[in-house]
Motif scaffolding. Structure first.
Motif, mmCIF file in Angstrom:
data_model
loop_
_atom_site.group_PDB
_atom_site.id
_atom_site.type_symbol
_atom_site.label_atom_id
_atom_site.label_comp_id
_atom_site.label_asym_id
_atom_site.label_seq_id
_atom_site.Cartn_x
_atom_site.Cartn_y
_atom_site.Cartn_z
ATOM 1 N N LEU A 185 0.825 -1.201 0.000
ATOM 2 C CA LEU A 185 0.000 0.000 0.000
ATOM 3 C C LEU A 185 0.866 1.262 0.000
ATOM 4 N N ARG A 186 1.911 1.271 0.820
ATOM 5 C CA ARG A 186 2.812 2.432 0.825
ATOM 6 C C ARG A 186 3.462 2.631 -0.541
ATOM 7 N N HIS A 187 3.945 1.522 -1.109
ATOM 8 C CA HIS A 187 4.623 1.603 -2.414
ATOM 9 C C HIS A 187 3.669 2.121 -3.479
ATOM 10 N N ASP A 188 2.458 1.555 -3.535
ATOM 11 C CA ASP A 188 1.500 1.948 -4.566
ATOM 12 C C ASP A 188 1.091 3.407 -4.396
ATOM 13 N N ALA A 189 0.883 3.840 -3.134
ATOM 14 C CA ALA A 189 0.481 5.227 -2.896
ATOM 15 C C ALA A 189 1.571 6.200 -3.332
ATOM 16 N N GLN A 190 2.819 5.886 -3.027
ATOM 17 C CA GLN A 190 3.916 6.764 -3.434
ATOM 18 C C GLN A 190 4.033 6.831 -4.953
ATOM 19 N N LEU A 191 3.847 5.700 -5.604
ATOM 20 C CA LEU A 191 3.888 5.658 -7.062
ATOM 21 C C LEU A 191 2.794 6.539 -7.664
ATOM 22 N N LEU A 192 1.592 6.434 -7.115
ATOM 23 C CA LEU A 192 0.473 7.216 -7.630
ATOM 24 C C LEU A 192 0.634 8.706 -7.311
ATOM 25 N N GLU A 193 1.202 9.008 -6.153
ATOM 26 C CA GLU A 193 1.497 10.413 -5.821
ATOM 27 C C GLU A 193 2.442 11.012 -6.851
ATOM 28 N N ARG A 194 3.456 10.259 -7.259
ATOM 29 C CA ARG A 194 4.417 10.766 -8.243
ATOM 30 C C ARG A 194 3.733 10.998 -9.595
ATOM 31 N N ILE A 195 2.843 10.078 -9.972
ATOM 32 C CA ILE A 195 2.125 10.264 -11.236
ATOM 33 C C ILE A 195 1.234 11.496 -11.157
ATOM 34 N N LEU A 196 0.532 11.670 -10.022
ATOM 35 C CA LEU A 196 -0.320 12.854 -9.855
ATOM 36 C C LEU A 196 0.502 14.137 -9.941
ATOM 37 N N THR A 197 1.669 14.144 -9.328
ATOM 38 C CA THR A 197 2.543 15.331 -9.374
ATOM 39 C C THR A 197 2.939 15.653 -10.812
ATOM 40 N N ARG A 198 3.179 14.602 -11.620
ATOM 41 C CA ARG A 198 3.557 14.821 -13.016
ATOM 42 C C ARG A 198 2.406 15.381 -13.848
ATOM 43 N N VAL A 199 1.192 14.890 -13.633
ATOM 44 C CA VAL A 199 0.089 15.260 -14.521
ATOM 45 C C VAL A 199 -0.633 16.524 -14.071
ATOM 46 N N ARG A 200 -0.579 16.845 -12.770
ATOM 47 C CA ARG A 200 -1.383 17.963 -12.266
ATOM 48 C C ARG A 200 -1.106 19.283 -12.991
ATOM 49 N N PRO A 201 0.159 19.636 -13.287
ATOM 50 C CA PRO A 201 0.393 20.925 -13.965
ATOM 51 C C PRO A 201 -0.254 21.020 -15.339
ATOM 52 N N HIS A 202 -0.582 19.887 -15.932
ATOM 53 C CA HIS A 202 -1.131 19.895 -17.290
ATOM 54 C C HIS A 202 -2.653 19.796 -17.305
ATOM 55 N N LEU A 203 -3.278 19.786 -16.126
ATOM 56 C CA LEU A 203 -4.733 19.665 -16.061
ATOM 57 C C LEU A 203 -5.362 21.047 -16.012
ATOM 58 N N ALA A 204 -6.389 21.232 -16.814
ATOM 59 C CA ALA A 204 -7.126 22.492 -16.785
ATOM 60 C C ALA A 204 -7.935 22.586 -15.492
ATOM 61 N N ALA A 205 -8.119 23.792 -15.007
ATOM 62 C CA ALA A 205 -8.876 24.011 -13.767
ATOM 63 C C ALA A 205 -10.365 24.025 -14.089
ATOM 64 N N THR A 206 -10.908 22.827 -14.347
ATOM 65 C CA THR A 206 -12.319 22.701 -14.706
ATOM 66 C C THR A 206 -13.082 21.996 -13.591
ATOM 67 N N LEU A 231 -8.757 11.361 -15.800
ATOM 68 C CA LEU A 231 -8.314 12.751 -15.815
ATOM 69 C C LEU A 231 -7.444 13.047 -17.032
ATOM 70 N N VAL A 232 -6.459 12.178 -17.250
ATOM 71 C CA VAL A 232 -5.526 12.414 -18.350
ATOM 72 C C VAL A 232 -6.212 12.195 -19.694
ATOM 73 N N ALA A 233 -6.946 11.082 -19.820
ATOM 74 C CA ALA A 233 -7.615 10.795 -21.096
ATOM 75 C C ALA A 233 -8.633 11.882 -21.427
ATOM 76 N N GLY A 234 -9.338 12.387 -20.404
ATOM 77 C CA GLY A 234 -10.345 13.412 -20.640
ATOM 78 C C GLY A 234 -9.766 14.748 -21.042
ATOM 79 N N SER A 235 -8.500 14.986 -20.707
ATOM 80 C CA SER A 235 -7.873 16.259 -21.076
ATOM 81 C C SER A 235 -7.508 16.307 -22.557
ATOM 82 N N GLY A 236 -7.474 15.142 -23.204
ATOM 83 C CA GLY A 236 -7.156 15.094 -24.630
ATOM 84 C C GLY A 236 -5.681 15.156 -24.949
ATOM 85 N N ARG A 237 -4.828 15.189 -23.933
ATOM 86 C CA ARG A 237 -3.385 15.241 -24.169
ATOM 87 C C ARG A 237 -2.673 14.610 -22.984
#
Length: 442
Positions: free
Chosen positions: A274-295, A359-365
């Protein structure tokens, strides 16, 4: 959702005055909340379908219950009872799950289209108390409870992976035997150690008592459900609430009550994963968040992602023998408990991955290149459910039949039904052996 309402309308027309369909509120998006009432008795039963957006089987269950109640006067006239069936408490959320509702029913398809709003937007909870309920769906349910003052309330829930169980606000002696018999007849495993009931009193195998509301932080509220809720709100009227959980994908080991060979090793592995998976997902969220529109759409998906990642550290610490709080030790754990913890830890991770995928698929990029990684994680984690846990799809007809029988058993045991309803044919050995068809037509 629309088909359930349409079929309820047909029953209301066909019911010769014993069935009435009325709107008792509207959702945040303006969808009507429909209540189908059957019978004219003084004693009220309230059955709530669709309280969680990703748990749609309740719609099929209330239609099944309606047919039986209309066909059996012992359940209305003979018991001086009126059955009130709320067709769906969260229609907006249910519509967001439509990507998987028509099948085929695979874990990968389910999690890639999974949606369940953040904890504060789930209509059964009262985080600020009944008087300050913010959601229109919640306010509609509270008004209904105050109007009806039911002697029995049943909330129809679904377990995506695991087994069947029931949670009660007070004991209904004999219900655990009914659960065991019904689950065995339908080939549905029971869950003998759900992770969110670890510290709850056990009233019998697969039946647990919901503790009274108590103050707690958001993480505790999300994982333990011991907070103010619409389950306890009608307690003042003498209502007993039964939360009826039916699995979509069953796991046989969820009812293995044997003593595990090495409890601590399993706990270390589950908490470490659980710790490993959560850290992995946190890193992915950190990568994608700057590219998400504030919708509004992004905010809607990010809220449950935040909830999931919030609870991971506390859960991992609570399960790990090296970090568990000695003031709140884990109870004796069976193989069923450890199976439930393994399923729950993975559930948090794969749900989060599914939401991030949307989130990522819905952003179209995908400038962060997250989609291939998320696809790989979802596929691997779903394969683990099947290969390591033996998860198997349970046809919707069986899920609905299980819930209907448990609701009828609770009705009888609450002291209001004079006789057991006639048995249905769904215990036949070949039930559900045919190819899967879309959920709303099963």
């Amino acid at each position: 959702m629309d088909e359930v309402a349409a079929r309820a309308a047909v029953l209301a027309v066909r019911g010769s005055g014993d069935a009435r369909l009325r709107r008792v509120g509207v959702s945040r998006a303006g969808s009507p909340l429909w209540l189908l009432s059957l019978g004219r008795g003084a004693r009220q039963v309230l059955v709530v379908a669709g309280p969680h957006a990703n748990e749609p089987v309740g719609g099929a269950t209330v239609l099944r219950l309606a047919e039986r109640v209309l066909a059996d006067p012992r359940l209305t006239v003979g018991a001086d009872a009126t059955w009130n069936l709320l067709l769906c408490l969260d229609p907006d959320g249910l519509r967001r799950n439509e990507g998987w509702l028509t099948g085929p029913y695979t874990l990968g398809r389910y999690f890639r289209h999974f949606f369940r709003p953040g904890f504060l937007e789930q209509p059964e909870w009262l985080p600020d108390g009944a008087a300050r309920a913010a959601l229109p769906e919640t306010r509609a349910l509270l008004r209904l409870q105050d109007e009806l003052r039911p002697f029995l309330q049943c909330s129809l829930h679904g377990v995506d992976v695991g087994g069947a169980f029931v949670e009660l606000t007070r004991d209904l002696p004999g219900l655990s035997r009914r659960v065991a018999h019904t689950a065995a007849r339908l080939g549905i495993p029971r869950e003998l150690g759900p992770f969110d009931t670890l510290h709850w009193p056990r009233l019998g195998p697969a039946v647990y008592r919901i503790p009274p509301p108590r103050p707690g932080d958001l993480a505790a509220a999300i994982t333990e459900a011991a907070v103010e809720s619409t389950w306890y709100h009608p307690h003042r009227y003498g209502t007993v609430t039964a939360v009826v959980e039916a699995p979509m994908w069953g796991v046989a080991a969820a009812e293995d009550d044997s003593r595990p060979a090495d409890r601590d090793a399993v706990l270390r592995a589950v908490s470490g994963a659980l710790r490993h998976d959560a850290q992995l997902l946190e890193r992915i969220l950190t990568r994608v968040r700057p590219h998400l529109a504030a919708t509004a759409e992004a905010a809607r998906l990010l809220a449950p992602v935040g909830d999931h990642l919030l609870v991971c550290p506390a859960l991992a610490d609570a399960w790990d023998p090296a970090t568990a709080d000695p003031r709140r030790p884990l109870p004796p754990l069976s193989t069923a408990h450890l199976t439930a913890l393994r399923i729950a830890g993975r559930r948090i991770a794969v749900r989060t991955a599914g939401l991030l995928h949307q989130l990522v698929a819905g952003s179209g990029r995908d400038p962060a290149g997250a989609l291939p990684e998320l696809d790989g994680l979802i596929d691997a984690w779903c394969a683990g459910y099947q290969d390591e846990c033996g998860a198997r799809w349970i046809p919707v007809a069986r899920q609905a039949e299980y819930q209907a029988r448990i609701v009828l058993a609770a009705f009888e045991l609450a002291g209001r039904a004079p006789a057991e309803p006639a048995r249905a044919r769904s215990g036949e050995s070949d039930w559900g052996s045919h190819p899967a068809v879309p959920m709303h037509r099963e």
